[in-house]
Design an enzyme around this catalytic site. Structure first.
Site, PDB file in Angstrom:
ATOM      1  N   CYS A  90      11.074 -32.083  50.903  1.00  6.50           N
ATOM      2  CA  CYS A  90      12.450 -31.961  51.386  1.00  6.50           C
ATOM      3  C   CYS A  90      13.337 -31.107  50.482  1.00  6.50           C
ATOM      4  O   CYS A  90      14.472 -30.795  50.840  1.00  6.50           O
ATOM      5  CB  CYS A  90      13.069 -33.343  51.569  1.00  6.50           C
ATOM      6  SG  CYS A  90      12.166 -34.356  52.761  1.00  6.50           S
ATOM      7  N   HIS A 379      17.486 -34.722  59.976  1.00  9.84           N
ATOM      8  CA  HIS A 379      16.842 -34.159  58.781  1.00  9.84           C
ATOM      9  C   HIS A 379      15.542 -33.424  59.096  1.00  9.84           C
ATOM     10  O   HIS A 379      14.469 -33.997  58.981  1.00  9.84           O
ATOM     11  CB  HIS A 379      16.588 -35.315  57.800  1.00  9.84           C
ATOM     12  CG  HIS A 379      15.827 -34.959  56.578  1.00  9.84           C
ATOM     13  ND1 HIS A 379      15.993 -33.767  55.904  1.00  9.84           N
ATOM     14  CD2 HIS A 379      14.871 -35.639  55.881  1.00  9.84           C
ATOM     15  CE1 HIS A 379      15.190 -33.740  54.849  1.00  9.84           C
ATOM     16  NE2 HIS A 379      14.498 -34.855  54.834  1.00  9.84           N
ATOM     17  N   CYS A 409      16.797 -35.548  47.462  1.00  8.49           N
ATOM     18  CA  CYS A 409      15.552 -36.210  47.073  1.00  8.49           C
ATOM     19  C   CYS A 409      14.400 -35.651  47.894  1.00  8.49           C
ATOM     20  O   CYS A 409      14.602 -35.035  48.942  1.00  8.49           O
ATOM     21  CB  CYS A 409      15.661 -37.712  47.281  1.00  8.49           C
ATOM     22  SG  CYS A 409      15.940 -38.180  49.010  1.00  8.49           S
TER      23      CYS A 409
END
Length: 422
Positions: A90, A379, A409
Site C-alpha cells: 500500500c 482503498h 501503512c
C-alpha cells in the site's frame, strides 16, 4: 552539488469504485491510462517528454510486468518518456513519488509522474501446483496425443481456482485479522472506530459539496464520484454492522474497514524551473520522507504500525515536532490502525516498545483527514498514495502556506511518512 526543491504541480485520479462493480471489466492498464490521460489533458502535456513515469500495482497479472511503460505508450506523452514499475504494497503510490522526487532533487530529471493503480475486480486467480506441473508437461509434449495424455492426469479439483485472500505469508493472517489483534492489544474500542469512520464519510461528503474534488477526478465509465462514500450513514447504522474478521469478539466491521477497490491516481512532480517554464502552479513542496519496516511475525499486533517508527526518524531529521503541522493525512486502512497509531504517538511507554526515546505527542484531531480519507473514499492499494498527496497539496495551496504530514501503512510490516510544505 545543490539539491533542487521538488514541487507538486498537478494531480488526477479516477473515481475509486468498489470492486466487482462499475469497473468490473477494467484492467490495471485501462484505469492507469485513463488517469494518465486525464492528467495530460489537464496540464497540457501532450507530446511532452517527461523525465520518467513511475508507479505500479500491488496485484498484477503476469502479462503486466511492464505496466507503467506500456501504459505511457498508450497515452499522448512523447513515447521517449521512460516508465518504471514499483511495488511496495500500500506504500506503492507514495514510494513512487519519493522515487521521482529524489531524481528531481538530484537534477537527474526535471519532471515526472508518480502513479498507482489497482483493478481488484480483475486480479488473477492461482492454480494449484499439481495442475501447473501437468500443464507445463503437456506444453512440452510434441504430439496432440502426448498433450492429451498429460492433461488427462488432472483431476476435477485441480481446476478449482484459488482466489486472492491477501494473507501475510509469514503469519497466514489477512490484514483485518492482524488489525483485530491490534485493536485488542491497544484497547481500541468499537465505538471509537465507528466514530472515526463516520467522520471520514461526513468530511468527504462535505468536501464534495464544497467542490473540493471537482478538479481532482477524471470521470470514467460514466462514474465521476467515489462510490464507497455513504452520505446517509450514521453512528447507529455503523454500530449495527456485524464483526467482519473475529465473528465472536471482534470490533472491525465492513463500516470501519476499507473494502477491495478499483481505481488509479497520479501526481505530477517537477523542479521549480520546469513548473515556471510550463506555466504550472507550485501547489506544495515535498520536503521530507521516510520508509520504515518493523517486526510483525512475533508481534502480530504491529503489522500496520511501521509509520510510528518512520515518523520518529523523519521528524528528528527535519527537526520538527508532531504537533506543529497544519494538516495530517493518515491513511485509514482500518479505523483501529489509525487510532492505535495516534495512541502510540501519545504514550511514552508504548513508544518505547517501538524503540522511540519518547512519545511524539498529540495532534489536533480537527486537522486530521479534513476532506475524508480511505474509509470514505475506499482503498485501491497502489492508488491511495497519490490520492493523499494530491489532497494535502491542494489543502496547502488553498491555505497559501503551511505544513502537512502524511502517514501510510502497508503490508509486511512497512510504512511511510512524508512532509509537504507550502
Amino acid at each position: 552539488m545543490s539539491i533542487k526543491k521538488v514541487a507538486i504541480v498537478g494531480y488526477n485520479r479516477t473515481p475509486f469504485v468498489r470492486h466487482n462493480g462499475v469497473f468490473a471489466n477494467a484492467t490495471n492498464q485501462d484505469l492507469l491510462v485513463a488517469t494518465l490521460s486525464g492528467l495530460i489533458d489537464k496540464y497540457n502535456l501532450h507530446n511532452k517528454r517527461l523525465g520518467e513515469v513511475a508507479g505500479g500495482s500491488v496485484i498484477k497479472h503476469i502479462s503486466e510486468s511492464n505496466l507503467v511503460r506500456e501504459s505511457v505508450m498508450k497515452t499522448s506523452l512523447d513515447p521517449a518518456t521512460p516508465g518504471c514499475d514499483i511495488q511496495q504494497a500500500c506504500d506503492t503510490g507514495i514510494e513512487s513519488a519519493i522515487y521521482i522526487a529524489n531524481k528531481i532533487a538530484l537534477g537527474q530529471i526535471e519532471s515526472g509522474i508518480a502513479c498507482g493503480v489497482e483493478a481488484m475486480s480483475n486480479i488473477p486467480f492461482e492454480t494449484n501446483a499439481r495442475l501447473r506441473k501437468i500443464l507445463l508437461k503437456a506444453n512440452g509434449e510434441k504430439s496432440t496425443f502426448g498433450k492429451l495424455k498429460q492433461l488427462l492426469k488432472a483431476k476435477i479439483k485441480d481446476f478449482i481456482p484459488i482466489p486472492y485472500k491477501g494473507k501475510e505469508p509469514e503469519t497466514g493472517l489477512v490484514m483485518g485479522e492482524h488489525t483485530e489483534i491490534t485493536a485488542k492489544y491497544y484497547g481500541i474500542t468499537r465505538e471509537d472506530q465507528d466514530q472515526l469512520a463516520l467522520l471520514s464519510h461526513l468530511n468527504m461528503a462535505k468536501a464534495y459539496d464544497e467542490g473540493f474534488y471537482n478538479d481532482m477526478i477524471t470521470p470514467y465509465l460514466g462514474i465521476s464520484v467515489d462510490n464507497n462514500l455513504r452520505r446517509d450513514t450514521t453512528f447507529e447504522k455503523l454500530s449495527k454492522l456485524r464483526p467482519a474478521f473475529d465473528k465472536q469478539n471482534g470490533t472491525l466491521t465492513a463500516g470501519n474497514s476499507t473494502p477491495f477497490t478499483d481505481g488509479a491516481s497520479a501526481v505530477l512532480l517537477a523542479s521549480e524551473d520546469w513548473a515556471l517554464k510550463n506555466n504550472l502552479p507550485i501547489l506544495a513542496y515535498i520536503t521530507q520522507a521516510e520508509i520504515a519496516g518493523i517486526e510483525y511475525v512475533k508481534n502480530q499486533h504491529n503489522l500496520l504500525l511501521a509509520p510510528v517508527v518512520a515518523a520518529d526518524r523523519m521528524l528528528k531529521r527535519a527537526n520538527m515536532r508532531l504537533g506543529e503541522f497544519d494538516y495530517y493525512e493518515i491513511h485509514e486502512a482500518f479505523a483501529a490502525q489509525v487510532l492505535a497509531t495516534l495512541k502510540i504517538w501519545e504514550s511514552d511507554q508504548l513508544s518505547k516498545e517501538f524503540g522511540l526515546d519518547q512519545a511524539l505527542g498529540t495532534i489536533d484531531r480537527n486537522k486530521l483527514n479534513v476532506k475524508g480519507s480511505s474509509l470514505a473514499a475506499a482503498h485501491p492499494f497502489a492508488a491511495t498514495g497519490g490520492r493523499i498527496i494530491a489532497t494535502l497539496a491542494k489543502l496547502l495551496n488553498e491555505k497559501g502556506s503551511g505544513k502537512g504530514l502524511i502517514s501510510i501503512c502497508a503490508a509486511r510490516g512497512q510504512g511511510v511518512t512524508m512532509i509537504l510544505e507550502k
